[in-house]
Motif scaffolding. Structure first.
Motif, PDB file in Angstrom:
ATOM      1  N   MET A  65       0.854  -1.208   0.000  1.00 58.39           N
ATOM      2  CA  MET A  65       0.000   0.000   0.000  1.00 58.39           C
ATOM      3  C   MET A  65       0.891   1.259   0.000  1.00 58.39           C
ATOM      4  N   LYS A  66       0.637   2.165  -0.945  1.00 57.10           N
ATOM      5  CA  LYS A  66       1.434   3.385  -0.977  1.00 57.10           C
ATOM      6  C   LYS A  66       0.865   4.344   0.065  1.00 57.10           C
ATOM      7  N   LYS A  67       1.735   4.814   0.939  1.00 59.11           N
ATOM      8  CA  LYS A  67       1.244   5.692   2.009  1.00 59.11           C
ATOM      9  C   LYS A  67       1.077   7.127   1.502  1.00 59.11           C
ATOM     10  N   ILE A  68       0.080   7.801   2.066  1.00 60.19           N
ATOM     11  CA  ILE A  68      -0.210   9.182   1.633  1.00 60.19           C
ATOM     12  C   ILE A  68      -0.049  10.110   2.843  1.00 60.19           C
ATOM     13  N   TYR A  69       0.809  11.095   2.700  1.00 59.88           N
ATOM     14  CA  TYR A  69       1.083  12.029   3.799  1.00 59.88           C
ATOM     15  C   TYR A  69       0.317  13.327   3.577  1.00 59.88           C
ATOM     16  N   LEU A  70      -0.627  13.615   4.466  1.00 59.75           N
ATOM     17  CA  LEU A  70      -1.402  14.864   4.356  1.00 59.75           C
ATOM     18  C   LEU A  70      -1.343  15.619   5.689  1.00 59.75           C
ATOM     19  N   ASP A  71      -0.119  15.766   6.209  1.00 64.69           N
ATOM     20  CA  ASP A  71       0.075  16.413   7.512  1.00 64.69           C
ATOM     21  C   ASP A  71       1.252  17.403   7.433  1.00 64.69           C
ATOM     22  N   TYR A  72       1.291  18.165   6.351  1.00 69.51           N
ATOM     23  CA  TYR A  72       2.424  19.066   6.079  1.00 69.51           C
ATOM     24  C   TYR A  72       2.520  20.231   7.064  1.00 69.51           C
ATOM     25  N   ALA A  73       1.430  20.531   7.804  1.00 73.62           N
ATOM     26  CA  ALA A  73       1.538  21.596   8.811  1.00 73.62           C
ATOM     27  C   ALA A  73       2.299  21.098  10.033  1.00 73.62           C
ATOM     28  N   ALA A  74       2.341  19.761  10.204  1.00 69.28           N
ATOM     29  CA  ALA A  74       3.106  19.208  11.336  1.00 69.28           C
ATOM     30  C   ALA A  74       4.591  19.281  11.031  1.00 69.28           C
ATOM     31  N   THR A  75       4.944  18.834   9.856  1.00 69.80           N
ATOM     32  CA  THR A  75       6.326  18.975   9.399  1.00 69.80           C
ATOM     33  C   THR A  75       6.401  18.628   7.913  1.00 69.80           C
ATOM     34  N   THR A  76       7.502  19.050   7.290  1.00 69.23           N
ATOM     35  CA  THR A  76       7.685  18.797   5.858  1.00 69.23           C
ATOM     36  C   THR A  76       8.981  18.008   5.662  1.00 69.23           C
ATOM     37  N   PRO A  77       9.067  17.263   4.566  1.00 73.79           N
ATOM     38  CA  PRO A  77      10.342  16.574   4.299  1.00 73.79           C
ATOM     39  C   PRO A  77      11.409  17.586   3.878  1.00 73.79           C
ATOM     40  N   VAL A  78      12.662  17.224   4.083  1.00 70.08           N
ATOM     41  CA  VAL A  78      13.762  18.097   3.629  1.00 70.08           C
ATOM     42  C   VAL A  78      13.919  17.912   2.117  1.00 70.08           C
ATOM     43  N   LYS A  79      13.917  19.008   1.381  1.00 72.61           N
ATOM     44  CA  LYS A  79      14.073  18.931  -0.082  1.00 72.61           C
ATOM     45  C   LYS A  79      15.471  18.444  -0.444  1.00 72.61           C
ATOM     46  N   ALA A  80      15.574  17.778  -1.600  1.00 70.33           N
ATOM     47  CA  ALA A  80      16.853  17.178  -2.018  1.00 70.33           C
ATOM     48  C   ALA A  80      17.966  18.235  -2.112  1.00 70.33           C
TER      49      ALA A  80
END
Ligand SMILES: Cc1ncc(COP(=O)(O)O)c(C=O)c1O
Length: 377
Positions: free
Chosen positions: A1-16
């Motif tokens: 199952m591909k996970k879907i992250y919809l919690d960007y106000a909590a934190t964001t991934p570090v861009k490459a």
């Protein structure tokens, strides 16, 4: 199952590109910027370069940018440093990192935010007293995403300050605003402004406090003389480099696609699920926030059921989610305890796709229906 992250106000991934820029500063370029040798000089150069990036973003002088270990620390520095034992005006739905230090003071006015979740400029002006020293109003609320009239407050305060000997300082926590709204401090007319690295696709453990030249803020941390004494302690160079690169990568005019997806989620949920209502103003709302109350369902139960389907959302701000008490933000809108417990926050980000949104809109209605059947409501 591909996970879907919809919690960007909590934190964001570090861009490459951010990570790539940071990496050498953990190993080859590891020096302490306070060292006088050539290794140290390299670190000073990196520190200055990040300060330049932040100053450009804020339209400020480089010397007005103070790097901190988090936005929490920056907010504490602003409130405790600028209040100077005077009267503070803030709102009832600030982040805990502002409300917490305010609680250590006795003379604080907490402004109402009404059903729309927006502070009124006239309320701010009405509450100003002879001994008022600080006004702290967040730019965008972290749970419901409503945008506050910072520029309007700043302009009104400028007029008030013209006739005062003891000038009132104006602070805004812009942590949730920086990806989508201009944070030009001269346009907003703020004296103090807070940013966080990990909300803008940069690393965790780094923040910024902008301190307008001439603003009298007392020290709350004591040690050596880093950050002009405002924030003693050896600078976290890799994180500061990441903050600089993350801020350079922001394009506040690039929110159209996110806004379109946000509106699709709001319309999709409120039209397909009965008893679902948006919390806070729809018009004065940041591009990536959806916060909805569902009658007769617990927020936690929806969150767990969505999580089992691989979809990550939240019930409020990440910091408050370990607490069983209802969100102070939702209560401040006038919601009952029960309604406040039945809310979900869905926040979109740079990697959110139409397909992910469609999946959420397909999965959520049967979950709500099933939970309502179970609870008999
Ligand atoms: C509005 C706001 N202010 C402050 C913070 C704290 O940021 P940090 O994690 O950098 O301390 C957050 C994080 O949730 C936030 O949303």
């Amino acid at each position: 199952m591909k996970k879907i992250y919809l919690d960007y106000a909590a934190t964001t991934p570090v861009k490459a590109n951010v990570l790539e820029k940071m990496m050498p500063f953990f190993t080859d370029k590891f020096a302490n910027p306070s060292s006088i040798h050539s290794f140290g000089e390299e670190a000073v150069f990196a520190l200055d370069d990040s300060r330049k990036a932040v100053a450009q973003f804020l339209n400020s002088h480089q010397r007005e940018v103070v790097f901190t270990a988090s936005a929490t620390e920056a907010n504490n520095m602003a409130v405790l440093g600028a209040s100077n034992n005077g009267h503070i005006i803030t709102s009832s739905f600030e982040h805990e990192a502002v409300l917490g230090p305010c609680k250590t003071h006795t003379d604080v006015t907490y402004l109402p935010v009404y059903k729309e979740g927006v502070v009124k400029v006239e309320d701010v002006l009405k509450e100003i007293k002879e001994n008022t020293t600080l006004i702290s109003i967040m730019y965008v609320n972290s749970e419901i995403g409503t945008i506050q009239p910072i520029k309007e407050i700043g302009e009104a305060l400028e007029e008030v300050n013209k006739n005062r000997k003891n000038k009132i300082l104006f602070h805004t926590d812009a942590v949730q605003a920086a990806n989508y709204l201009s944070c030009d401090v001269n346009n907003l007319k703020v004296d103090l402004l807070t940013l966080s690295g990990h909300k803008i696709y940069g690393p965790k453990g780094v923040g910024v406090l902008y301190v307008r030249e001439g603003s009298k803020i007392s020290q709350i941390l004591y040690g050596a003389h880093q950050e002009r004494g405002h924030r003693p302690g050896t600078e976290n160079i890799p994180a500061i480099v990441g903050m600089g690169e993350a801020i350079r990568s922001i394009d506040v005019n690039d929110s159209k696609k996110t806004k379109t997806m946000r509106d699709k989620v709001i319309d999709g949920i409120t039209s397909s699920i009965s008893g679902a209502a948006l919390n806070g103003s729809r018009e004065n709302r940041i591009a990536n926030n959806i916060n909805i109350t569902f009658t007769g369902v617990e927020g936690e139960s929806m969150l767990i059921a969505l999580n089992e389907e691989g979809i990550a959302v939240s019930t409020g701000s990440a910091c408050a989610s370990n607490s069983l008490s209802p969100s102070h933000v939702l209560l401040s809108l006038g919601l009952s305890h029960r309604a406040a417990h039945g809310s979900l926050r869905i926040t979109l980000g740079s990697m959110t796709t139409e397909k992910e949104i469609d999946e959420l809109l397909t999965k959520l209605p049967p979950i709500v229906e099933r939970l309502r059947e179970i609870s008999g409501r």
